[in-house]
Design a protein around this motif. Structure first.
Motif, PDB file in Angstrom:
ATOM      1  N   PHE A 335       7.257  17.191  15.636  1.00  0.00           N
ATOM      2  CA  PHE A 335       6.025  17.684  15.023  1.00  0.00           C
ATOM      3  C   PHE A 335       4.812  16.895  15.497  1.00  0.00           C
ATOM      4  CE2 PHE A 335       8.796  20.040  12.282  1.00  0.00           C
ATOM      5  CZ  PHE A 335       8.036  21.128  11.863  1.00  0.00           C
ATOM      6  N   TYR A 336       4.987  15.609  15.716  1.00  0.00           N
ATOM      7  CA  TYR A 336       3.873  14.813  16.242  1.00  0.00           C
ATOM      8  C   TYR A 336       3.527  15.252  17.659  1.00  0.00           C
ATOM      9  CZ  TYR A 336       0.926  10.806  17.332  1.00  0.00           C
ATOM     10  OH  TYR A 336      -0.128  10.019  17.691  1.00  0.00           O
ATOM     11  N   ASP A 337       4.533  15.623  18.422  1.00  0.00           N
ATOM     12  CA  ASP A 337       4.302  16.067  19.796  1.00  0.00           C
ATOM     13  C   ASP A 337       3.460  17.339  19.840  1.00  0.00           C
ATOM     14  OD1 ASP A 337       5.902  13.956  20.520  1.00  0.00           O
ATOM     15  OD2 ASP A 337       7.706  15.175  20.826  1.00  0.00           O
ATOM     16  N   VAL A 338       3.644  18.218  18.852  1.00  0.00           N
ATOM     17  CA  VAL A 338       2.895  19.481  18.821  1.00  0.00           C
ATOM     18  C   VAL A 338       1.579  19.330  18.057  1.00  0.00           C
ATOM     19  CG1 VAL A 338       2.972  21.910  18.128  1.00  0.00           C
ATOM     20  CG2 VAL A 338       5.055  20.777  18.926  1.00  0.00           C
ATOM     21  N   TYR A 339       1.603  18.523  16.989  1.00  0.00           N
ATOM     22  CA  TYR A 339       0.413  18.339  16.142  1.00  0.00           C
ATOM     23  C   TYR A 339       0.132  16.842  15.987  1.00  0.00           C
ATOM     24  CZ  TYR A 339       2.185  22.976  14.877  1.00  0.00           C
ATOM     25  OH  TYR A 339       2.681  24.262  14.917  1.00  0.00           O
ATOM     26  N   PRO A 340      -0.365  16.183  17.055  1.00  0.00           N
ATOM     27  CA  PRO A 340      -0.528  14.724  17.029  1.00  0.00           C
ATOM     28  C   PRO A 340      -1.582  14.227  16.042  1.00  0.00           C
ATOM     29  CG  PRO A 340      -1.488  15.661  19.009  1.00  0.00           C
ATOM     30  CD  PRO A 340      -0.733  16.761  18.364  1.00  0.00           C
ATOM     31  N   GLU A 341      -2.609  15.021  15.813  1.00  0.00           N
ATOM     32  CA  GLU A 341      -3.674  14.653  14.884  1.00  0.00           C
ATOM     33  C   GLU A 341      -4.085  15.888  14.088  1.00  0.00           C
ATOM     34  OE1 GLU A 341      -4.776  11.687  14.351  1.00  0.00           O
ATOM     35  OE2 GLU A 341      -3.823  10.633  16.041  1.00  0.00           O
ATOM     36  N   PRO A 342      -4.507  15.708  12.839  1.00  0.00           N
ATOM     37  CA  PRO A 342      -5.010  16.848  12.072  1.00  0.00           C
ATOM     38  C   PRO A 342      -6.172  17.498  12.810  1.00  0.00           C
ATOM     39  CG  PRO A 342      -4.659  14.961  10.636  1.00  0.00           C
ATOM     40  CD  PRO A 342      -4.498  14.460  12.039  1.00  0.00           C
ATOM     41  N   SER A 343      -6.110  18.826  12.962  1.00  0.00           N
ATOM     42  CA  SER A 343      -7.129  19.513  13.738  1.00  0.00           C
ATOM     43  C   SER A 343      -7.528  20.836  13.088  1.00  0.00           C
ATOM     44  CB  SER A 343      -6.626  19.767  15.164  1.00  0.00           C
ATOM     45  OG  SER A 343      -7.545  20.556  15.894  1.00  0.00           O
ATOM     46  N   GLU A 344      -8.684  20.832  12.466  1.00  0.00           N
ATOM     47  CA  GLU A 344      -9.221  22.066  11.876  1.00  0.00           C
ATOM     48  C   GLU A 344      -9.514  23.089  12.979  1.00  0.00           C
ATOM     49  OE1 GLU A 344     -13.345  23.422   9.670  1.00  0.00           O
ATOM     50  OE2 GLU A 344     -12.484  21.452   9.161  1.00  0.00           O
ATOM     51  N   LYS A 345      -9.953  22.594  14.119  1.00  0.00           N
ATOM     52  CA  LYS A 345     -10.260  23.472  15.248  1.00  0.00           C
ATOM     53  C   LYS A 345      -9.013  24.219  15.711  1.00  0.00           C
ATOM     54  CE  LYS A 345     -12.137  23.401  19.963  1.00  0.00           C
ATOM     55  NZ  LYS A 345     -12.688  22.524  21.044  1.00  0.00           N
ATOM     56  N   LYS A 346      -7.899  23.517  15.816  1.00  0.00           N
ATOM     57  CA  LYS A 346      -6.658  24.154  16.247  1.00  0.00           C
ATOM     58  C   LYS A 346      -6.183  25.170  15.221  1.00  0.00           C
ATOM     59  CE  LYS A 346      -2.035  23.128  18.036  1.00  0.00           C
ATOM     60  NZ  LYS A 346      -1.131  22.090  18.570  1.00  0.00           N
ATOM     61  N   ALA A 347      -6.313  24.836  13.941  1.00  0.00           N
ATOM     62  CA  ALA A 347      -5.897  25.758  12.882  1.00  0.00           C
ATOM     63  C   ALA A 347      -6.721  27.037  12.921  1.00  0.00           C
ATOM     64  CB  ALA A 347      -6.026  25.078  11.525  1.00  0.00           C
ATOM     65  N   LYS A 348      -8.039  26.903  13.106  1.00  0.00           N
ATOM     66  CA  LYS A 348      -8.915  28.078  13.185  1.00  0.00           C
ATOM     67  C   LYS A 348      -8.523  28.961  14.356  1.00  0.00           C
ATOM     68  CE  LYS A 348     -13.155  26.296  11.049  1.00  0.00           C
ATOM     69  NZ  LYS A 348     -14.576  25.891  11.280  1.00  0.00           N
ATOM     70  N   SER A 349      -8.237  28.331  15.485  1.00  0.00           N
ATOM     71  CA  SER A 349      -7.863  29.081  16.679  1.00  0.00           C
ATOM     72  C   SER A 349      -6.560  29.848  16.469  1.00  0.00           C
ATOM     73  CB  SER A 349      -7.725  28.119  17.863  1.00  0.00           C
ATOM     74  OG  SER A 349      -7.285  28.796  19.020  1.00  0.00           O
ATOM     75  N   LEU A 350      -5.587  29.206  15.834  1.00  0.00           N
ATOM     76  CA  LEU A 350      -4.294  29.853  15.575  1.00  0.00           C
ATOM     77  C   LEU A 350      -4.467  31.091  14.698  1.00  0.00           C
ATOM     78  CD1 LEU A 350      -2.148  26.651  14.933  1.00  0.00           C
ATOM     79  CD2 LEU A 350      -1.657  28.374  16.687  1.00  0.00           C
ATOM     80  N   GLN A 382      -6.853  18.852   1.356  1.00  0.00           N
ATOM     81  CA  GLN A 382      -6.890  18.892   2.817  1.00  0.00           C
ATOM     82  C   GLN A 382      -7.030  20.324   3.341  1.00  0.00           C
ATOM     83  OE1 GLN A 382      -3.666  16.815   4.744  1.00  0.00           O
ATOM     84  NE2 GLN A 382      -3.870  14.999   3.453  1.00  0.00           N
ATOM     85  N   LEU A 383      -6.251  21.223   2.775  1.00  0.00           N
ATOM     86  CA  LEU A 383      -6.247  22.598   3.264  1.00  0.00           C
ATOM     87  C   LEU A 383      -7.527  23.332   2.902  1.00  0.00           C
ATOM     88  CD1 LEU A 383      -2.551  23.630   2.499  1.00  0.00           C
ATOM     89  CD2 LEU A 383      -3.521  22.884   4.669  1.00  0.00           C
ATOM     90  N   GLU A 384      -8.005  23.158   1.685  1.00  0.00           N
ATOM     91  CA  GLU A 384      -9.185  23.910   1.241  1.00  0.00           C
ATOM     92  C   GLU A 384     -10.477  23.382   1.854  1.00  0.00           C
ATOM     93  OE1 GLU A 384      -7.789  25.887  -2.971  1.00  0.00           O
ATOM     94  OE2 GLU A 384      -9.172  24.182  -3.031  1.00  0.00           O
ATOM     95  N   GLU A 385     -10.516  22.100   2.227  1.00  0.00           N
ATOM     96  CA  GLU A 385     -11.719  21.548   2.857  1.00  0.00           C
ATOM     97  C   GLU A 385     -12.018  22.200   4.204  1.00  0.00           C
ATOM     98  OE1 GLU A 385     -11.654  17.332   3.161  1.00  0.00           O
ATOM     99  OE2 GLU A 385     -12.428  17.027   1.126  1.00  0.00           O
ATOM    100  N   THR A 386     -11.010  22.795   4.822  1.00  0.00           N
ATOM    101  CA  THR A 386     -11.222  23.487   6.092  1.00  0.00           C
ATOM    102  C   THR A 386     -11.869  24.851   5.899  1.00  0.00           C
ATOM    103  OG1 THR A 386      -9.070  24.623   6.054  1.00  0.00           O
ATOM    104  CG2 THR A 386      -9.126  22.399   6.993  1.00  0.00           C
ATOM    105  N   GLY A 387     -11.800  25.377   4.681  1.00  0.00           N
ATOM    106  CA  GLY A 387     -12.303  26.723   4.409  1.00  0.00           C
ATOM    107  C   GLY A 387     -11.340  27.814   4.857  1.00  0.00           C
ATOM    108  N   LEU A 388     -10.180  27.404   5.357  1.00  0.00           N
ATOM    109  CA  LEU A 388      -9.214  28.367   5.891  1.00  0.00           C
ATOM    110  C   LEU A 388      -8.174  28.803   4.868  1.00  0.00           C
ATOM    111  CD1 LEU A 388      -8.545  26.596   9.315  1.00  0.00           C
ATOM    112  CD2 LEU A 388     -10.105  28.512   8.866  1.00  0.00           C
ATOM    113  N   PHE A 389      -8.070  28.039   3.766  1.00  0.00           N
ATOM    114  CA  PHE A 389      -7.014  28.310   2.787  1.00  0.00           C
ATOM    115  C   PHE A 389      -7.563  28.255   1.365  1.00  0.00           C
ATOM    116  CE2 PHE A 389      -5.106  26.232   6.475  1.00  0.00           C
ATOM    117  CZ  PHE A 389      -4.120  27.139   6.825  1.00  0.00           C
ATOM    118  N   LYS A 390      -6.911  28.981   0.487  1.00  0.00           N
ATOM    119  CA  LYS A 390      -7.177  28.927  -0.951  1.00  0.00           C
ATOM    120  C   LYS A 390      -5.829  28.751  -1.630  1.00  0.00           C
ATOM    121  CE  LYS A 390      -9.748  29.263  -4.651  1.00  0.00           C
ATOM    122  NZ  LYS A 390     -10.774  28.228  -4.962  1.00  0.00           N
TER     123      LYS A 390
END
Length: 517
Positions: A335-350, A382-390
């Motif tokens: 999981f670290y290899d795929v998601y090494p650091e928390p990334s709001e940008k990557k989540a938005k793109s996905l 953590q999840l809601e601060e991105t604006g991507l989740f409720k």
């Protein structure tokens, strides 16, 4: 004797040794304290019937009041005979496993145990197939036959891990005269042949166990009468230990309490390297937002594990980036290899690339406890601060929580996991195999094939590549998200000896090791 002791016990691989056999002398010596040693725990018993539970609290009880054909000696990774006189694979195909039962075993009611009882115990467990039962542990078991004192297990494929599974609580032998063939036994009576007899049980409150004078098996040490007290939340257990209502405390304890322990009052603290982990599980059934892989991947991309382990857990657990924890064959950092650091940008793109509308609303269920509540709050933040989740948080007591995730009431739910036996297979087949114990609806043909491949090797090191490939597949599909791995703490007063041997990560609760000083 020193008034303060802090022990650190390391779980190590050992060499298979011959098990001692025989009974024990139960009469106390002159001056010996006879009152029960009181042990407090937050691990509840889901069912006293071995066919009805697959959780740490229930299996801790089973290891004391029931026998399996095999068991684990402290520190060893291979099982030794308990109810069995001997066990072995027949031939080289690893598809037929045979055990010869000891000839001097009796149930609590006095009836002699036969191979038919063993056959009956396994068949009813597979037949009853409860939502939270242990039957998923035996996907390769086709049928069982018995003749005289010999019981034979016929497997659908090579399974070198089968003896390890037999040694667990799932292999508990029950009296066929008292356990219905097609439903769970009602009430609180237990008819086993383990080191202890269950003399009194109050659901959710306490269990009184007394040494079984007719026990014969691998345990050679005389046990002491024990009173187990059950606490709904870790804070309640900590208060009970502080108030000296219990002499031993184990699982779970509040991080704040552990971080501020003062051994000057005579408290003994055992820190054991543990394989206990906690995963965030995703309900992938149709209708859940988590059925879409991109949503699960987006959650994985955002999650900040160190913030959870340092915040809610005060550093008493360590971030985990793999399905298989440290210390086990095949451990990786997939999981670290795929998601090494928390990334709001990557989540938005996905989410954008998958055409998913945000914010994604979902239900997060957890077992009611102050620490788990803090964990849930941090993940929600953590999840809601991105604006991507409720995130809608739902808490429930342990029994309701289990039933809830089994029927799909939650989209996301964290569950702690202790290995059933000291092998990496205990973190793969039960967690990500088809019809897994998490009831999340996940199934992967490739992962199932890899799991089957790992089970064919008697030399477990040869399965390393397959275990790592399983973890790569899990990191890509994200049916679950590893959160942390913890150190196991056992606390005791300076009046009790043996607490350092109570647990070693194999799922066995060795109450017989406890004694008054």
């Amino acid at each position: 004797m020193r008034s303060t002791v802090r022990l650190r016990i390391l779980i190590t691989c050992g060499v298979l040794v011959a098990a001692g056999v025989g009974g024990w002398q139960l009469l106390p010596s002159d001056g010996e304290r006879t009152e029960p040693i009181t042990v407090g725990t937050t691990d509840e018993v889901t069912s006293l019937d071995p066919a009805g539970a697959y959780d740490a609290g229930s299996w801790a009880m089973y290891s004391n009041v029931f026998q399996s054909l095999l068991t684990f000696k402290p520190g060893l990774t291979q099982p030794v005979p308990d109810a069995a006189e001997s066990c072995k694979f027949v031939g080289t195909k690893l598809t037929t496993y045979q055990c010869t039962l000891r000839d001097d075993l009796t149930f609590a009611g006095g009836r002699k145990i036969t191979a038919e009882d063993v056959k009956y115990s396994f068949e009813r467990m597979l037949r009853i197939k409860t939502d939270v039962g242990p039957q998923p542990l035996f996907p390769t078991l086709k049928n069982v036959s018995a003749e005289g004192q010999t019981v034979t297990f016929h497997l659908s494929g090579r399974d070198a891990t089968f003896p390890l599974k037999v040694a667990t609580g799932a292999g508990s032998i029950v009296d066929k005269d008292h356990y219905p063939a097609d439903k769970l036994r009602e009430g609180t009576a237990v008819d086993g042949s383990g080191p202890y007899l269950l003399k009194e049980y109050k659901t959710g409150e306490s269990a009184r166990l007394e040494p079984n004078p007719n026990y014969r098996g691998a345990v050679t040490k005389a046990g002491h009468t024990v009173l187990v007290k059950y606490y709904g939340q870790s804070e309640d257990l900590a208060k009970a230990f502080k108030a000296k209502d219990v002499q031993v405390a184990h699982r779970q304890l509040p991080p704040n309490f552990l971080a501020s322990l003062d051994t000057k009052d005579g408290t003994r603290v055992t820190e054991a390297e543990s394989a206990e982990i906690r995963n965030l599980n995703f309900n992938v059934r149709p209708g859940s937002p988590m059925a879409d892989k991109a949503v699960r991947q987006a959650v994985a991309a955002v999650l900040d594990r160190p913030a959870i382990t340092e915040g809610a857990y005060k550093g008493t657990v360590e971030p985990l980036y793999s399905l298989i924890p440290q210390g086990f064959v095949g451990h990786s950092t997939a999981f670290y290899d795929v998601y090494p650091e928390p990334s709001e940008k990557k989540a938005k793109s996905l989410l954008r690339n998958a055409g998913i509308k945000t914010p994604v609303e979902f239900t997060y269920g957890y077992r009611k406890d102050a620490t788990y509540g803090a964990e849930a709050a941090e993940i929600k933040r953590q999840l809601e601060e991105t604006g991507l989740f409720k995130v809608k948080i739902v808490e429930a007591d342990w029994q309701s929580f289990q039933k809830g995730y089994a029927k799909g009431s939650y989209d996301v739910y964290p569950v702690g996991w202790l290995p059933d036996f000291p092998d990496s297979d205990s973190f793969t087949a039960p967690l990500v195999g088809t019809k897994n114990t998490l009831h999340n609806g996940f199934s992967s043909k490739k992962i199932d094939e890899l799991i089957a491949s790992t089970q064919q090797y008697s030399d477990r090191g040869r399965a390393t590549g397959d275990f790592k490939e399983i973890q790569n597949e899990v990191a890509a599909d994200v049916p679950l998200l590893p959160l942390w791995q913890k150190t196991d703490y056992v606390l005791s007063t300076d009046q009790v000896a043996g607490s350092q041997y109570l647990t070693d990560g194999t799922g066995i609760w060795r109450l017989w090791e406890l004694s008054w000083i």
